[in-house]
Scaffold this motif. Structure first.
Motif, mmCIF file in Angstrom:
data_model
loop_
_atom_site.group_PDB
_atom_site.id
_atom_site.type_symbol
_atom_site.label_atom_id
_atom_site.label_comp_id
_atom_site.label_asym_id
_atom_site.label_seq_id
_atom_site.Cartn_x
_atom_site.Cartn_y
_atom_site.Cartn_z
ATOM 1 N N ILE A 189 -21.383 2.613 2.786
ATOM 2 C CA ILE A 189 -19.994 2.907 3.098
ATOM 3 C C ILE A 189 -19.355 3.559 1.880
ATOM 4 O O ILE A 189 -19.454 3.020 0.773
ATOM 5 N N PRO A 190 -18.686 4.694 2.060
ATOM 6 C CA PRO A 190 -18.026 5.317 0.909
ATOM 7 C C PRO A 190 -16.877 4.441 0.412
ATOM 8 O O PRO A 190 -16.203 3.778 1.203
ATOM 9 N N GLY A 191 -16.665 4.450 -0.902
ATOM 10 C CA GLY A 191 -15.588 3.665 -1.490
ATOM 11 C C GLY A 191 -14.221 4.247 -1.180
ATOM 12 O O GLY A 191 -14.089 5.402 -0.775
ATOM 13 N N LYS A 192 -13.203 3.410 -1.369
ATOM 14 C CA LYS A 192 -11.814 3.833 -1.189
ATOM 15 C C LYS A 192 -11.056 3.571 -2.479
ATOM 16 O O LYS A 192 -11.200 2.497 -3.074
ATOM 17 N N PRO A 193 -10.210 4.508 -2.891
ATOM 18 C CA PRO A 193 -9.412 4.273 -4.097
ATOM 19 C C PRO A 193 -8.382 3.166 -3.862
ATOM 20 O O PRO A 193 -7.974 2.913 -2.730
ATOM 21 N N THR A 194 -7.992 2.536 -4.928
ATOM 22 C CA THR A 194 -7.002 1.456 -4.856
ATOM 23 C C THR A 194 -5.744 1.903 -4.131
ATOM 24 O O THR A 194 -5.182 1.165 -3.322
ATOM 25 N N SER A 195 -5.306 3.120 -4.384
ATOM 26 C CA SER A 195 -4.050 3.612 -3.798
ATOM 27 C C SER A 195 -4.125 3.811 -2.291
ATOM 28 O O SER A 195 -3.083 3.873 -1.631
ATOM 29 N N ALA A 196 -5.317 3.874 -1.710
ATOM 30 C CA ALA A 196 -5.460 4.151 -0.276
ATOM 31 C C ALA A 196 -4.859 3.045 0.593
ATOM 32 O O ALA A 196 -4.412 3.316 1.704
ATOM 33 N N SER A 197 -4.838 1.824 0.108
ATOM 34 C CA SER A 197 -4.338 0.724 0.936
ATOM 35 C C SER A 197 -3.153 -0.016 0.313
ATOM 36 O O SER A 197 -2.624 -0.943 0.915
ATOM 37 N N ARG A 198 -2.740 0.391 -0.859
ATOM 38 C CA ARG A 198 -1.617 -0.260 -1.534
ATOM 39 C C ARG A 198 -0.378 -0.175 -0.634
ATOM 40 O O ARG A 198 -0.140 0.843 -0.003
ATOM 41 N N THR A 199 0.413 -1.247 -0.592
ATOM 42 C CA THR A 199 1.607 -1.230 0.248
ATOM 43 C C THR A 199 2.707 -2.103 -0.337
ATOM 44 O O THR A 199 2.464 -2.940 -1.207
ATOM 45 N N THR A 200 3.927 -1.886 0.153
ATOM 46 C CA THR A 200 5.084 -2.706 -0.204
ATOM 47 C C THR A 200 5.782 -3.129 1.072
ATOM 48 O O THR A 200 6.046 -2.301 1.944
ATOM 49 N N LEU A 201 6.054 -4.411 1.185
ATOM 50 C CA LEU A 201 6.806 -4.963 2.300
ATOM 51 C C LEU A 201 8.142 -5.430 1.729
ATOM 52 O O LEU A 201 8.155 -6.146 0.724
ATOM 53 N N SER A 202 9.257 -5.027 2.324
ATOM 54 C CA SER A 202 10.582 -5.425 1.828
ATOM 55 C C SER A 202 11.332 -6.178 2.914
ATOM 56 O O SER A 202 11.212 -5.861 4.097
ATOM 57 N N HIS A 203 12.110 -7.181 2.468
ATOM 58 C CA HIS A 203 12.820 -8.039 3.413
ATOM 59 C C HIS A 203 14.077 -8.593 2.743
ATOM 60 O O HIS A 203 14.016 -9.048 1.602
ATOM 61 N N ILE A 204 15.204 -8.589 3.455
ATOM 62 C CA ILE A 204 16.433 -9.204 2.933
ATOM 63 C C ILE A 204 16.430 -10.678 3.325
ATOM 64 O O ILE A 204 16.225 -11.025 4.488
ATOM 65 N N MET A 205 16.666 -11.543 2.353
ATOM 66 C CA MET A 205 16.669 -12.984 2.588
ATOM 67 C C MET A 205 18.017 -13.412 3.175
ATOM 68 O O MET A 205 19.071 -12.999 2.703
ATOM 69 N N PRO A 256 -16.415 -0.374 -0.921
ATOM 70 C CA PRO A 256 -16.073 -0.773 -2.293
ATOM 71 C C PRO A 256 -14.719 -0.205 -2.678
ATOM 72 O O PRO A 256 -14.337 0.861 -2.203
ATOM 73 N N VAL A 257 -13.992 -0.946 -3.503
ATOM 74 C CA VAL A 257 -12.724 -0.417 -4.019
ATOM 75 C C VAL A 257 -13.037 0.404 -5.268
ATOM 76 O O VAL A 257 -13.910 0.041 -6.062
ATOM 77 N N LEU A 258 -12.329 1.507 -5.419
ATOM 78 C CA LEU A 258 -12.519 2.391 -6.567
ATOM 79 C C LEU A 258 -11.260 2.361 -7.428
ATOM 80 O O LEU A 258 -10.268 3.022 -7.094
ATOM 81 N N PRO A 259 -11.264 1.555 -8.505
ATOM 82 C CA PRO A 259 -10.080 1.494 -9.377
ATOM 83 C C PRO A 259 -9.780 2.885 -9.944
ATOM 84 O O PRO A 259 -10.680 3.597 -10.364
ATOM 85 N N GLU A 260 -8.488 3.234 -9.948
ATOM 86 C CA GLU A 260 -8.094 4.571 -10.372
ATOM 87 C C GLU A 260 -7.498 4.616 -11.779
ATOM 88 O O GLU A 260 -7.704 5.577 -12.495
ATOM 89 N N THR A 261 -6.734 3.604 -12.141
ATOM 90 C CA THR A 261 -6.036 3.608 -13.426
ATOM 91 C C THR A 261 -6.622 2.537 -14.337
ATOM 92 O O THR A 261 -7.408 1.692 -13.891
ATOM 93 N N GLU A 262 -6.205 2.550 -15.582
ATOM 94 C CA GLU A 262 -6.637 1.493 -16.505
ATOM 95 C C GLU A 262 -6.151 0.131 -16.016
ATOM 96 O O GLU A 262 -6.861 -0.869 -16.124
ATOM 97 N N LYS A 263 -4.945 0.081 -15.455
ATOM 98 C CA LYS A 263 -4.414 -1.176 -14.920
ATOM 99 C C LYS A 263 -5.280 -1.652 -13.743
ATOM 100 O O LYS A 263 -5.586 -2.832 -13.639
ATOM 101 N N ASP A 264 -5.692 -0.725 -12.877
ATOM 102 C CA ASP A 264 -6.572 -1.080 -11.762
ATOM 103 C C ASP A 264 -7.910 -1.611 -12.274
ATOM 104 O O ASP A 264 -8.459 -2.567 -11.725
ATOM 105 N N LYS A 265 -8.437 -0.982 -13.317
ATOM 106 C CA LYS A 265 -9.718 -1.423 -13.887
ATOM 107 C C LYS A 265 -9.595 -2.823 -14.483
ATOM 108 O O LYS A 265 -10.485 -3.655 -14.325
ATOM 109 N N ARG A 266 -8.469 -3.103 -15.162
ATOM 110 C CA ARG A 266 -8.234 -4.439 -15.716
ATOM 111 C C ARG A 266 -8.136 -5.461 -14.586
ATOM 112 O O ARG A 266 -8.744 -6.540 -14.656
ATOM 113 N N ARG A 267 -7.408 -5.125 -13.526
ATOM 114 C CA ARG A 267 -7.272 -6.039 -12.390
ATOM 115 C C ARG A 267 -8.626 -6.322 -11.739
ATOM 116 O O ARG A 267 -8.896 -7.439 -11.310
ATOM 117 N N TYR A 268 -9.470 -5.294 -11.652
ATOM 118 C CA TYR A 268 -10.809 -5.457 -11.089
ATOM 119 C C TYR A 268 -11.616 -6.453 -11.931
ATOM 120 O O TYR A 268 -12.253 -7.366 -11.389
#
Length: 188
Positions: A18-34, A145-157
């Motif tokens: 299976i080809p890998g996907k970059p971290t940014s391909a599935s990154r998302t933000t959900l917002s909600h007012i409390m 596989p996830v493909l980390p893109e940035t230095e921060k992504d690599k650290r998180r991995y």
């Protein structure tokens, strides 16, 4: 046909990689007012409400990354850093940090800001969740596989690999303890 050609054609083929996907391909933000319906007895937003938002955002990311259904296998280190109040606009940011054969670690940051002010959002929580990709029968299925893109992504991995090692070691130690207790005649 040569013997080698016959053997090669008779040998079972390995599943395609299976080809890998970059971290940014599935990154998302959900917002909600409390609102008031989200509060606990102290008048702040109930931790369970925040946990559900975290699970929802992480589940969306896991499903996007894996290309299908994924179920929550575990939640690690849900940290509540600051209280969330009625009227806060909560942003739940999630991304895949690490992948195994059928599992994914999703990292989540929870930010809050006043809905009617222009002050910057502050981090109010964080969590790490493990999801398992499943097929229509609920059986594990392979994830890209996830493909980390940035230095921060690599650290998180790399940090995710450490958390996985600790989860597996903790599980193994608990199982060994339970087996010893049973061998010693204790009934739990």
């Amino acid at each position: 046909m040569t013997d080698q050609a016959e053997q090669a054609s008779a040998a079972p083929s390995a599943p395609p990689e299976i080809p890998g996907k970059p971290t940014s391909a599935s990154r998302t933000t959900l917002s909600h007012i409390m609102t008031h319906s989200d509060t606990n007895l102290l008048g702040t937003v109930h931790g369970g409400v925040i946990m559900k938002l975290v699970d929802d955002a992480a589940g969306a990311v896991a499903g996007r990354h894996s290309g299908g259904p994924a179920v929550t296998a575990s939640m690690d280190e849900m940290a509540f850093l600051e209280p969330v109040r009625v009227g806060d606009l909560v942003h739940v940011k999630a991304q895949v940090n690490w992948t195994g054969r059928s599992s994914m670690e999703v990292g989540v940051r929870v930010l809050a800001e006043r809905w009617n002010e222009s002050t910057p959002a502050t981090q109010v929580g964080s969590a790490y969740l493990v999801f398992a990709a499943v097929d229509a029968d609920g059986k594990p299925r392979t994830v890209p596989p996830v493909l980390p893109e940035t230095e921060k992504d690599k650290r998180r991995y790399q940090e995710a690999q450490i958390r996985r090692t600790h989860r597996l070691a903790r599980r193994r130690a608990i199982m060994e303890l339970r087996e010893r207790r049973v061998a010693e005649g204790y009934q739990d």
